[in-house]
Design a protein around this motif. Structure first.
Motif, mmCIF file in Angstrom:
data_model
loop_
_atom_site.group_PDB
_atom_site.id
_atom_site.type_symbol
_atom_site.label_atom_id
_atom_site.label_comp_id
_atom_site.label_asym_id
_atom_site.label_seq_id
_atom_site.Cartn_x
_atom_site.Cartn_y
_atom_site.Cartn_z
ATOM 1 N N ARG B 269 0.809 -1.209 0.000
ATOM 2 C CA ARG B 269 0.000 0.000 0.000
ATOM 3 C C ARG B 269 0.852 1.273 0.000
ATOM 4 O O ARG B 269 1.856 1.364 0.670
ATOM 5 N N ILE B 270 0.434 2.246 -0.747
ATOM 6 C CA ILE B 270 1.136 3.535 -0.732
ATOM 7 C C ILE B 270 0.155 4.604 -0.265
ATOM 8 O O ILE B 270 -0.969 4.684 -0.763
ATOM 9 N N ALA B 271 0.594 5.398 0.702
ATOM 10 C CA ALA B 271 -0.291 6.420 1.255
ATOM 11 C C ALA B 271 -0.418 7.594 0.291
ATOM 12 O O ALA B 271 0.487 7.873 -0.492
ATOM 13 N N LEU B 272 -1.559 8.286 0.346
ATOM 14 C CA LEU B 272 -1.746 9.509 -0.436
ATOM 15 C C LEU B 272 -0.766 10.558 0.077
ATOM 16 O O LEU B 272 -0.563 10.665 1.270
ATOM 17 N N SER B 273 -0.211 11.338 -0.825
ATOM 18 C CA SER B 273 0.664 12.377 -0.301
ATOM 19 C C SER B 273 -0.022 13.725 -0.468
ATOM 20 O O SER B 273 -0.917 13.891 -1.291
ATOM 21 N N TYR B 274 0.387 14.656 0.360
ATOM 22 C CA TYR B 274 -0.220 15.975 0.315
ATOM 23 C C TYR B 274 0.881 16.990 0.516
ATOM 24 O O TYR B 274 1.655 16.895 1.461
ATOM 25 N N ASN B 275 0.987 17.904 -0.390
ATOM 26 C CA ASN B 275 1.932 18.986 -0.208
ATOM 27 C C ASN B 275 1.203 20.297 -0.471
ATOM 28 O O ASN B 275 0.790 20.579 -1.585
ATOM 29 N N LYS B 276 1.055 21.035 0.596
ATOM 30 C CA LYS B 276 0.280 22.262 0.569
ATOM 31 C C LYS B 276 0.754 23.213 -0.532
ATOM 32 O O LYS B 276 -0.050 23.771 -1.272
ATOM 33 N N ASP B 277 2.058 23.376 -0.643
ATOM 34 C CA ASP B 277 2.562 24.359 -1.596
ATOM 35 C C ASP B 277 2.402 23.890 -3.034
ATOM 36 O O ASP B 277 2.036 24.660 -3.910
ATOM 37 N N GLU B 278 2.657 22.579 -3.249
ATOM 38 C CA GLU B 278 2.492 22.066 -4.608
ATOM 39 C C GLU B 278 1.049 22.201 -5.072
ATOM 40 O O GLU B 278 0.776 22.443 -6.245
ATOM 41 N N GLU B 279 0.126 22.011 -4.134
ATOM 42 C CA GLU B 279 -1.273 22.099 -4.522
ATOM 43 C C GLU B 279 -1.804 23.525 -4.431
ATOM 44 O O GLU B 279 -2.971 23.773 -4.694
ATOM 45 N N GLY B 280 -0.920 24.425 -4.023
ATOM 46 C CA GLY B 280 -1.304 25.840 -3.976
ATOM 47 C C GLY B 280 -2.359 26.166 -2.929
ATOM 48 O O GLY B 280 -3.159 27.075 -3.108
ATOM 49 N N VAL B 281 -2.373 25.397 -1.836
ATOM 50 C CA VAL B 281 -3.361 25.674 -0.791
ATOM 51 C C VAL B 281 -2.818 26.781 0.109
ATOM 52 O O VAL B 281 -1.654 26.754 0.500
ATOM 53 N N ASP B 282 -3.678 27.754 0.398
ATOM 54 C CA ASP B 282 -3.233 28.887 1.202
ATOM 55 C C ASP B 282 -4.072 28.994 2.474
ATOM 56 O O ASP B 282 -5.241 29.367 2.418
#
Ligand SMILES: Nc1ncnc2c1ncn2[C@@H]1O[C@H](COP(=O)(O)OP(=O)(O)OP(=O)(O)O)[C@@H](O)[C@H]1O
Ligand SMILES: Nc1ncnc2c1ncn2[C@@H]1O[C@H](COP(=O)(O)OP(=O)(O)OP(=O)(O)O)[C@@H](O)[C@H]1O
Ligand code: SF4
Ligand SMILES: [Mg+2]
Ligand SMILES: [Mg+2]
Lengths: 364, 310
Positions: B269-282
């Motif tokens: 299994r591979i976990a979902l990744s989240y990167n605030k800056d890459e996704e442009g979340v402010d």
């Protein structure tokens, strides 16, 4: 799934009949009672078990940091390694002085990540210096090179701003960041064996996953062996090739991960697997093994788990069970595995859980 | 959850900044708001460094908050504390710490460590009463009386954590801030402690702020959950809302990273990744979007539209 092959020639560590006790004002604590365990090159084993069952004491002995009131009463811990010139050497860690172990082996051969990150960091020293120190001690490199490596290590363990953290002190970091620093220090000198005592309990799951993957990556690259001590059975499932379950100073069940997780045999292992929270089911109470572990200051008669074991047999209160070979690599210290014992089934709820897991995994 | 209930703890726009050096400031907690109602458990989860411990420490006033309001049972405890409020706070709010060893005095016997709070605040009239209270709490957390005469270093990590819990519970506080108090315990004892905390809550009506990164345990103990990231609460809701209908991508990544004890599945299994800056979340630009009375997400309108679209 490709199973890890345990090849006798590739054994890096073998523990035989280890017994360790501690003297206290109130009596002697028999913390380790006859542990036998092997570790192979490139393998990952996990030691799980009740709090106080002796997991940390076992690995501290390998690091030469057994508390001063502790003694190794008997047994051996043979460590095999290659020196720089390629020659093979064997050390019996139980015959070496603690100082010798620390001087000759710690850091460059066997490294450890501790349970309590704060106790293994020096509060008065910057993070950078603490990572450079083992490198400068064990290798002939310039300070600039060591600093470079330290920065790289910080980056590798997932610190966002390595150059900022490099200059900070431990108290300025969050618990999880501290633990990553400790891992960086452990990896600084490319050890053969990496021991991680609850390495990720201070970490959240996303970073835990990253760190475990990082350790795996480094392990594959350098073919090191890893011993994990953890109570998180999800982590065990993710990383381990082989599992040893400890209870009251003994290993009560061991085998390759699939044997132990899909076909557990010891009632303590049943309790352990049952008490794990299951995110997929709704129930507002967790199963908890009743009672508490035995007082190791008193002599354990019979099987140590018997008083908490609803399946205990008469013999359990009289005699300690031997280690039964139940096929494959699977070994279990329970009278229930004796051919003369009455047949006792895995508790129904756990059985359902295991069946569900097996179906998900596509195994029979 | 009835909206007419008065919160035991009300936190509004709490900020806790640390000056790292002349040029840099760490915004460990950057304007968070939440309520905890009497008798419930509020779980605070989030990655390492997201500000969970800092939040707990600011509430119990180990720090002077940089900004915002903390109202505890009608007492404003955010500014300078009056003597009376200070005493109220110290006897009615307790904290169980993340690093068990760091907060246990190594030269004191466990029994004395547990009794400390009772003695400092003169909560008992006689030594016999102190002993009785201590013994009672020892039983509750599963330590023997003999063990209580030992020193902290003679305990295993898990046993030490039980000492910390006993110490917090002995005063019978109204709010307990439990900072990763079970993370160092093995699962079977985690289960005992979580059940124990629930039983105590049923008996005594204790309220918990339960800080943890182990989402599967948080699920068992919490009524409501707040998800923290980089000093902000990005999503809050009932346990069901968070687990069944997570909206924020960070919450989703946290949930996907929970390891399952199924070896063959877990190794693949591979976990979902989240990167605030890459996704442009402010986070600074976001505001609270209300999904239900209890379920709220921090997002800009655009982000909210995107996350709820699928
Ligand atoms: N210095 C000491 N003096 C006396 N007893 C000790 C000492 N160190 C450890 N012990 C005892 O030895 C036993 C094993 O302890 P150990 O630290 O190995 O447990 P553990 O399995 O690592 O538990 P945990 O999961 O809680 O960390 C415990 O009963 C503990 O109380
Ligand atoms: N006394 C301090 N001085 C400077 N910075 C601090 C201080 N205490 C905390 N910080 C910083 O504040 C941020 C939040 O830390 P905090 O300990 O609250 O995180 P956490 O969410 O509890 O993380 P963990 O899960 O790792 O315990 C981190 O970036 C940390 O480095
Ligand atoms: S030996 Fe006996 S008490 Fe021990 S686990 Fe087996 S059945 Fe239970
Ligand atoms: Mg330990
Ligand atoms: Mg913390």
């Amino acid at each position: 799934m490709a199973k890890f092959k345990r090849d006798k020639n590739e054994r890096v560590l073998s523990i035989r009949d280890l017994n360790i006790s501690f003297k206290t004002n109130y009596g002697t604590v028999r913390a380790i009672r006859g542990v036998r365990l092997d570790l192979f090159q490139g393998e990952t084993i996990a030691i799980v078990g009740e709090s106080g069952s002796g997991k940390s004491v076992t690995v501290k002995t390998m690091m030469g940091i057994l508390d001063s009131n502790g003694t190794i009463d008997s047994g051996s811990i043979i460590y095999r390694c290659r020196e720089k010139d390629g020659s093979e050497i064997e050390y019996d860690l139980t015959k070496m002085s603690q100082k010798d172990i620390r001087y000759k082996l710690c850091g460059k051969h066997i490294a450890m990540v501790f349970q309590d990150p704060m106790t293994s960091l020096d509060p008065t020293m910057t993070i950078g210096r603490q990572i450079m120190e083992p490198i400068l001690e064990h290798e002939t490199v310039s300070r600039a090179e060591a600093a470079d490596r330290a920065l790289k290590l910080l980056d590798e363990v997932g610190i966002n701003e390595p150059s900022k953290t490099f200059k900070q002190y431990p108290h300025e970091l969050s618990g999880g960041m501290r633990q990553r620093v400790v891992i960086a220090i452990a990896l600084a000198c490319d050890p053969d064996i990496l021991i991680c005592d609850e390495p990720t309990t201070a970490l959240d799951v996303t970073i835990q996953a990253k760190i475990l993957e990082k350790i795996k990556e480094i392990q594959l690259k350098k073919n090191i062996s890893v011993i994990y001590i953890t109570h998180d059975l999800g982590v065990v499932a993710k990383v381990a090739d082989y599992v040893a379950v400890m209870y009251a100073g003994r290993i009560v069940e061991k085998g390759n991960i699939n044997e132990v997780f899909y076909d557990p045999r010891h009632p303590y292992t049943w309790g352990l697997l049952s008490s794990m929270p299951d995110v997929d089911t709704d129930s507002d109470r967790l199963f908890a093994i009743p009672g508490s572990p035995p007082n190791l200051m008193e002599e354990v008669v019979g099987d140590a788990f018997a008083p908490r074991n609803p399946f205990a047999l008469k013999i359990d209160y009289r005699e300690e069970p031997p280690m039964y070979d139940v096929g494959g690599q699977h070994r279990v210290a329970s009278w229930l595995c004796d051919p003369h014992a009455p047949k006792v089934e895995v508790p129904a709820e756990l059985k359902v859980r295991i069946e569900k897991m097996k179906k998900e995994a596509g195994v029979q | 959850m009835s909206e007419t209930r008065k919160p035991l703890l009300h936190v509004e726009d709490l900020k806790q900044y640390f000056r790292v050096n002349r040029k840099q400031v760490t915004k460990a907690v950057d304007g968070i708001s939440f309520d905890i109602y009497e008798g419930e458990t509020y779980g605070l989860v989030g990655e390492s460094g997201s500000g969970k411990s800092t939040t707990g420490r600011a509430i119990i006033r180990l720090y002077d908050p940089t900004g915002g309001k903390i109202i505890f049972d009608g007492h404003d405890i955010s500014g300078r504390l009056s003597k009376e409020d200070e005493r109220y706070l110290r006897t009615n709010m307790a904290m169980i710490f993340q690093d068990p060893m760091a907060c246990l005095n190594p030269r004191k016997k466990v029994k004395e460590i547990i009794a400390e709070g009772l003695e400092i605040h003169h909560l008992c009239s006689s030594q016999a009463e102190v002993d009785e209270k201590v013994n009672e709490v020892l039983d509750k957390v599963g330590l023997s009386r003999e063990q209580a005469t030992r020193f902290p270093h003679q305990f295993s990590g898990g046993q030490r954590q039980r000492v910390g819990i006993a110490r917090a519970l002995v005063m019978n506080p109204r709010l307990v801030i439990a900072d990763e108090c079970i993370s160092a315990l093995d699962v079977s004892i985690q289960a005992q402690v979580v059940n124990l905390m629930k039983d105590l809550q049923d008996d005594l009506g204790t309220t918990y702020l339960f800080i943890a990164h182990d989402l599967s345990m948080v699920k068992y103990i919490s009524d409501r959950i707040g998800v923290m990231h980089l000093g902000h609460i990005v999503e809050t809701g009932t346990t069901d809302e968070i687990f069944e209908n997570p909206i924020h991508p960070y919450t989703k990544s946290l949930l996907s990273a929970i390891p399952h004890p199924n070896p063959i599945v877990e190794k693949k299994r591979i976990a979902l990744s989240y990167n605030k800056d890459e996704e442009g979340v402010d986070y600074e630009a976001g505001h609270e979007h209300v999904l239900s009375e209890t379920h709220k997400v921090l997002a800009t309108d655009e982000e909210f539209a995107k996350w709820t679209a699928a």
